[in-house]
Scaffold this motif. Structure first.
Motif, PDB file in Angstrom:
ATOM      1  N   PHE A  35     102.569  35.110  54.006  1.00 57.08           N
ATOM      2  CA  PHE A  35     103.190  35.535  55.262  1.00 57.08           C
ATOM      3  C   PHE A  35     102.601  34.793  56.461  1.00 57.08           C
ATOM      4  O   PHE A  35     103.330  34.301  57.317  1.00 57.08           O
ATOM      5  N   ILE A  36     101.294  34.722  56.526  1.00 54.28           N
ATOM      6  CA  ILE A  36     100.626  34.221  57.731  1.00 54.28           C
ATOM      7  C   ILE A  36     100.795  32.715  57.922  1.00 54.28           C
ATOM      8  O   ILE A  36     101.091  32.262  59.037  1.00 54.28           O
ATOM      9  N   SER A  39     104.247  31.733  59.139  1.00 50.36           N
ATOM     10  CA  SER A  39     104.420  32.295  60.482  1.00 50.36           C
ATOM     11  C   SER A  39     103.702  31.460  61.528  1.00 50.36           C
ATOM     12  O   SER A  39     104.238  31.189  62.603  1.00 50.36           O
ATOM     13  N   SER A  43     105.501  29.359  64.446  1.00 51.00           N
ATOM     14  CA  SER A  43     105.144  29.702  65.826  1.00 51.00           C
ATOM     15  C   SER A  43     104.661  28.480  66.601  1.00 51.00           C
ATOM     16  O   SER A  43     105.032  28.287  67.760  1.00 51.00           O
ATOM     17  N   THR A  82     107.361  36.209  69.661  1.00 52.18           N
ATOM     18  CA  THR A  82     106.046  36.835  69.552  1.00 52.18           C
ATOM     19  C   THR A  82     106.171  38.305  69.188  1.00 52.18           C
ATOM     20  O   THR A  82     105.479  38.793  68.295  1.00 52.18           O
ATOM     21  N   THR A  84     108.665  39.764  67.736  1.00 51.08           N
ATOM     22  CA  THR A  84     109.232  39.864  66.389  1.00 51.08           C
ATOM     23  C   THR A  84     108.148  39.667  65.340  1.00 51.08           C
ATOM     24  O   THR A  84     108.071  40.434  64.372  1.00 51.08           O
ATOM     25  N   PHE A  85     107.288  38.679  65.528  1.00 50.50           N
ATOM     26  CA  PHE A  85     106.211  38.468  64.568  1.00 50.50           C
ATOM     27  C   PHE A  85     105.216  39.620  64.578  1.00 50.50           C
ATOM     28  O   PHE A  85     104.659  39.974  63.536  1.00 50.50           O
ATOM     29  N   LEU A  88     106.968  42.342  62.536  1.00 53.74           N
ATOM     30  CA  LEU A  88     106.982  41.956  61.120  1.00 53.74           C
ATOM     31  C   LEU A  88     105.594  42.070  60.499  1.00 53.74           C
ATOM     32  O   LEU A  88     105.446  42.563  59.370  1.00 53.74           O
ATOM     33  N   TYR A  89     104.569  41.639  61.224  1.00 53.23           N
ATOM     34  CA  TYR A  89     103.218  41.727  60.676  1.00 53.23           C
ATOM     35  C   TYR A  89     102.781  43.183  60.549  1.00 53.23           C
ATOM     36  O   TYR A  89     102.131  43.553  59.571  1.00 53.23           O
ATOM     37  N   ARG A  92     104.325  44.461  57.441  1.00 55.84           N
ATOM     38  CA  ARG A  92     103.724  43.842  56.265  1.00 55.84           C
ATOM     39  C   ARG A  92     102.295  44.336  56.070  1.00 55.84           C
ATOM     40  O   ARG A  92     101.810  44.437  54.941  1.00 55.84           O
TER      41      ARG A  92
END
Length: 109
Positions: A35-36, A39, A43, A82, A84-85, A88-89, A92
């Motif tokens: 995931f990271i 991302s 970004s 930003t 949104t992430f 999402l994080y 998760r």
């Protein structure tokens, strides 16, 4: 004088080694990295698109509505990206927390 190069095995270091080698920990790190890393890459590309595009090109000077140009649209889109992430994080991270709890249970057994 204490020799700092000498490593003393304690219960906590053996425990840490066991955790790092456990399949659940490996799965946790794989899921986090899956995931990271994408991302961060997305970004950075999205973020640097604005300053690079405004420095070397003029297509962002095209007006969208009234006096608002594509540069402004892209700049505000970075805020939404930003947020949104972050959402999402956060979602998760619940899965990551479940895996951490599982690791802790395995360690106490």
């Amino acid at each position: 004088m204490h020799d700092v190069t000498e490593v003393t095995q304690t219960e906590s270091t053996r425990s840490a080694e066991a955790i790092v080698e456990s399949p659940t920990f490996v799965k946790l790190m794989q899921e986090k990295n899956r995931f990271i890393i994408p991302s961060i890459i997305f970004s950075l590309i999205f973020y640097f698109t604005l300053p690079i595009s405004t420095s070397y090109f003029t297509f962002l000077n095209t007006k969208v509505a009234g006096d608002i140009t594509w540069a402004w649209v892209l700049a505000f889109a970075q805020f939404f990206m930003t947020w949104t992430f972050c959402v999402l994080y956060s979602r998760r991270a619940r899965r990551f927390d479940e895996l951490v709890a599982k690791i802790k249970q395995e360690e106490t057994q």
